[in-house]
Design an enzyme around this catalytic site. Sequence first.
Site, PDB file in Angstrom:
ATOM      1  N   ASP A 145      13.087  -5.914   7.084  1.00  0.00           N
ATOM      2  CA  ASP A 145      11.988  -5.084   6.590  1.00  0.00           C
ATOM      3  C   ASP A 145      12.543  -3.776   6.032  1.00  0.00           C
ATOM      4  O   ASP A 145      13.745  -3.509   6.088  1.00  0.00           O
ATOM      5  CB  ASP A 145      10.992  -4.812   7.725  1.00  0.00           C
ATOM      6  CG  ASP A 145       9.651  -4.272   7.224  1.00  0.00           C
ATOM      7  OD1 ASP A 145       9.362  -4.391   6.014  1.00  0.00           O
ATOM      8  OD2 ASP A 145       8.885  -3.735   8.045  1.00  0.00           O
ATOM      9  N   HIS A 191       6.370  10.179   0.526  1.00  0.00           N
ATOM     10  CA  HIS A 191       5.215  10.820   1.153  1.00  0.00           C
ATOM     11  C   HIS A 191       5.016  12.268   0.706  1.00  0.00           C
ATOM     12  O   HIS A 191       4.305  13.021   1.377  1.00  0.00           O
ATOM     13  CB  HIS A 191       5.296  10.769   2.691  1.00  0.00           C
ATOM     14  CG  HIS A 191       5.104   9.399   3.258  1.00  0.00           C
ATOM     15  ND1 HIS A 191       4.574   9.177   4.510  1.00  0.00           N
ATOM     16  CD2 HIS A 191       5.363   8.172   2.754  1.00  0.00           C
ATOM     17  CE1 HIS A 191       4.531   7.877   4.756  1.00  0.00           C
ATOM     18  NE2 HIS A 191       5.009   7.244   3.694  1.00  0.00           N
ATOM     19  N   ASP A 234       8.520   4.220  -1.281  1.00  0.00           N
ATOM     20  CA  ASP A 234       7.893   3.665  -0.078  1.00  0.00           C
ATOM     21  C   ASP A 234       6.543   3.035  -0.439  1.00  0.00           C
ATOM     22  O   ASP A 234       5.542   3.725  -0.506  1.00  0.00           O
ATOM     23  CB  ASP A 234       7.708   4.776   0.958  1.00  0.00           C
ATOM     24  CG  ASP A 234       7.136   4.268   2.268  1.00  0.00           C
ATOM     25  OD1 ASP A 234       7.142   3.050   2.503  1.00  0.00           O
ATOM     26  OD2 ASP A 234       6.673   5.116   3.052  1.00  0.00           O
ATOM     27  N   ASP A 239       0.833  -1.204   0.000  1.00  0.00           N
ATOM     28  CA  ASP A 239       0.000   0.000   0.000  1.00  0.00           C
ATOM     29  C   ASP A 239       0.868   1.255   0.000  1.00  0.00           C
ATOM     30  O   ASP A 239       2.070   1.200   0.283  1.00  0.00           O
ATOM     31  CB  ASP A 239      -0.937   0.016   1.213  1.00  0.00           C
ATOM     32  CG  ASP A 239      -0.180  -0.031   2.533  1.00  0.00           C
ATOM     33  OD1 ASP A 239       0.741  -0.846   2.653  1.00  0.00           O
ATOM     34  OD2 ASP A 239      -0.506   0.749   3.443  1.00  0.00           O
ATOM     35  N   GLU A 246       0.087  -1.001   5.816  1.00  0.00           N
ATOM     36  CA  GLU A 246       1.073  -0.413   6.722  1.00  0.00           C
ATOM     37  C   GLU A 246       0.848   1.086   6.905  1.00  0.00           C
ATOM     38  O   GLU A 246       1.060   1.623   7.991  1.00  0.00           O
ATOM     39  CB  GLU A 246       2.478  -0.676   6.164  1.00  0.00           C
ATOM     40  CG  GLU A 246       3.621  -0.410   7.150  1.00  0.00           C
ATOM     41  CD  GLU A 246       4.208   0.984   7.012  1.00  0.00           C
ATOM     42  OE1 GLU A 246       5.106   1.322   7.796  1.00  0.00           O
ATOM     43  OE2 GLU A 246       3.758   1.747   6.127  1.00  0.00           O
ATOM     44  N   GLU A 247       0.417   1.757   5.848  1.00  0.00           N
ATOM     45  CA  GLU A 247       0.229   3.207   5.900  1.00  0.00           C
ATOM     46  C   GLU A 247      -1.125   3.606   6.476  1.00  0.00           C
ATOM     47  O   GLU A 247      -1.385   4.786   6.680  1.00  0.00           O
ATOM     48  CB  GLU A 247       0.357   3.805   4.489  1.00  0.00           C
ATOM     49  CG  GLU A 247       1.640   3.479   3.750  1.00  0.00           C
ATOM     50  CD  GLU A 247       2.836   4.267   4.258  1.00  0.00           C
ATOM     51  OE1 GLU A 247       2.704   4.944   5.294  1.00  0.00           O
ATOM     52  OE2 GLU A 247       3.895   4.189   3.616  1.00  0.00           O
TER      53      GLU A 247
END
Length: 418
Positions: free
Chosen positions: A103, A388, A38, A5, A72-73
Amino acid sequence: MAHSDVVPAETSPYAKWTYPPFSGHYDGEFIWGRGSEDDKSNLIAILSAIDCLISHGFSPLRTVIISIGFDEEGGAEQSYGARCLAELLLARYGHDGIEMIFDEGVAVIQIHFGTEFALPATAEKGYVDVSVTVNVPGGHSSTPPDHTASKFGLLAQVIAIIEDHPFAPYISRRNPTLTYLQRAARFSKSMPDELRKAILDDKSSEELLKYLEASRDRRALVRTTTAADLISGGDKVNSLPETANVVINHRIAVEDSVRTVKDHYINLLQPWAKNRRCQFEAFGLSVSERPIPPVSMIEANNNDDDHTGKLTLSAHYELEASPVTSADDVHFEWISTTLSRVFGPDLIVAPVLLSGNTDTRYYWGLSKHIYRMSPWRASHDPRGSRMHTVDERMPVKGLLEMVRFYYELICVVDEKRA
């Protein structure tokens, strides 16, 4: 591990993107788009490495698990990706049943003090949101008290107290930052002599803390951070707000705890509440030292209505700082060996602390050896990380380094079974 995601790309800034944020545009040097760094790059690199190994006839002697989350986000409390995957793996392999976990993290091949460093994170900070709510009598805005409950009144006083009393910095052997600094002091090419001496001299902790406190990024590695992020209160311009609220985010230092944060708030704000004759409820318990005087007594003393009310503290999503993976065992050597194979023997490998949290927060019971990094050279993008934000992109050179890293890591761990 990786996650599929991404964070949203708001409609309004679309025009600011060089290429549309979900186009995945490749210009021959970079792949542009939301999630390119990301964390689609790690995901694609892992799968590509597995594909390469299979195509070369590789058959591992150990079990290799690819664990891909999808939210995760989206908020830790409601995770149905990594949390459920971790529960399945724990049921299958048991507590500490996995040799090693790897990770995502920051782009970890960086130049520090004139030297190339690889920086796998061996711990991550804790997390808690503290909600501070002020409740006072309302009324018409034509006859306001000296301080309303709005963000420009009582709540502003509370925020000022909080921001004027930050958590104290502290550096201990538990914090990977100290190990990183010690390795940098021993092996870097151009560290200032005074800083090198302060790091290597155990009696110079005050000088070392001064250096760490001088930068916002460094400061975050040695203290619990405080960020007032969300403020709300009031409905109409002609109506005094009865409730005002601020949510304050904390990333908890490895030396602190959720309890440390709560006690800090109680000690800071209880005197303020007492001075204003406010009830004070902190984290579900009433801690007021005395009841609010009756209204008639307040009026008799010519005190304004803003001396009544209630101050409430509550905590949301409490996560302690992670266990710290040792940088002095064979598993860290495996990581170092892999990095040297991919990026060259002159690379210095040192552990760091991750300020944010990854999906590994659900995996702590599975292994004592957890590492977080995105293995590519940050220097491939002169603009720096854009994750982001507008124009997120991934250098293809970095992506190919990541494929090679995962390929080598699987081979190294398979060769060097504990």
